[in-house]
Design a protein around this motif. Structure first.
Motif, short mmCIF file in Angstrom:
data_model
loop_
_atom_site.label_atom_id
_atom_site.label_comp_id
_atom_site.label_asym_id
_atom_site.label_seq_id
_atom_site.Cartn_x
_atom_site.Cartn_y
_atom_site.Cartn_z
N GLU A 54 45.72 37.58 39.94
CA GLU A 54 46.59 37.21 38.82
C GLU A 54 46.69 38.34 37.81
N ASN A 55 45.55 38.98 37.50
CA ASN A 55 45.50 40.01 36.46
C ASN A 55 45.40 41.43 36.99
N LEU A 56 45.39 41.60 38.31
CA LEU A 56 45.25 42.92 38.94
C LEU A 56 44.03 43.67 38.41
N ARG A 57 42.90 43.00 38.49
CA ARG A 57 41.61 43.57 38.10
C ARG A 57 40.69 43.49 39.31
N ALA A 58 40.01 44.56 39.61
CA ALA A 58 39.10 44.57 40.75
C ALA A 58 37.72 45.05 40.29
N THR A 59 36.71 44.41 40.81
CA THR A 59 35.33 44.85 40.59
C THR A 59 34.82 45.37 41.92
N GLU A 104 51.22 38.75 46.32
CA GLU A 104 50.38 37.63 45.87
C GLU A 104 50.25 37.63 44.34
N HIS A 105 50.15 38.81 43.75
CA HIS A 105 50.11 38.92 42.29
C HIS A 105 51.39 38.31 41.68
N LEU A 106 52.54 38.69 42.23
CA LEU A 106 53.80 38.16 41.72
C LEU A 106 53.88 36.65 41.90
N ALA A 107 53.43 36.16 43.04
CA ALA A 107 53.46 34.71 43.31
C ALA A 107 52.61 33.95 42.30
N ARG A 108 51.50 34.52 41.90
CA ARG A 108 50.61 33.85 40.95
C ARG A 108 51.13 33.92 39.52
N ASN A 109 52.13 34.76 39.29
CA ASN A 109 52.67 34.94 37.95
C ASN A 109 54.16 34.61 37.88
N LYS A 114 52.21 41.17 35.59
CA LYS A 114 51.46 41.30 34.34
C LYS A 114 51.20 42.78 34.13
N ASN A 115 51.25 43.20 32.91
CA ASN A 115 51.00 44.59 32.58
C ASN A 115 49.57 44.70 32.05
#
Length: 117
Positions: A54-59, A104-109, A114-115
């Motif tokens: 959703e937020n394009l953050r990876a750990t 998938e990011h776009l589908a969740r938003n 999201k920027n």
């Protein structure tokens, strides 16, 4: 071109990647590559352990957090580092799953990216 060691996670716990890709190895490990905006260099991450689509953050396995900026892309410096890294580890196969991650990011938003900036 030279490859150099990265700063520690304690020094740089969060980094931003532009023109990023998510590359998956045959064993299922995923790695991020892209242009690191803070250090102005191509970058390859350790294995991703958590990916917030959703937020394009990876750990990653190292504990570092990567913010994926904009849509997936391609960066020559990152490709060079990836090539050297895979050569050193005798990795010959991988799959680019960047497009599916972006979709998938776009589908969740609701179709709107999201920027992270």
């Amino acid at each position: 071109m030279t490859i150099w060691p990265t700063r520690s996670v304690e020094e740089q716990g969060t980094l931003s990647l532009w023109s990023w890709q998510v590359l998956e190895l045959p064993d299922g490990d995923r790695h991020l590559i892209g242009y690191c905006m803070e250090n102005r260099e191509g970058r390859v991450s350790s294995a991703v352990v958590e990916l917030d689509l959703e937020n394009l953050r990876a750990t990653t396995n190292s504990g570092r957090v990567y913010l994926l900026i904009g849509a997936s892309g391609n960066n020559l410096d990152a490709n060079y580092v990836w090539g050297r890294w895979t050569q050193q580890l005798s990795i010959q196969m991988w799959n680019d799953v960047s497009d599916s991650v972006w979709q998938e990011h776009l589908a969740r938003n609701d179709g709107k990216p999201k920027n992270n900036r």
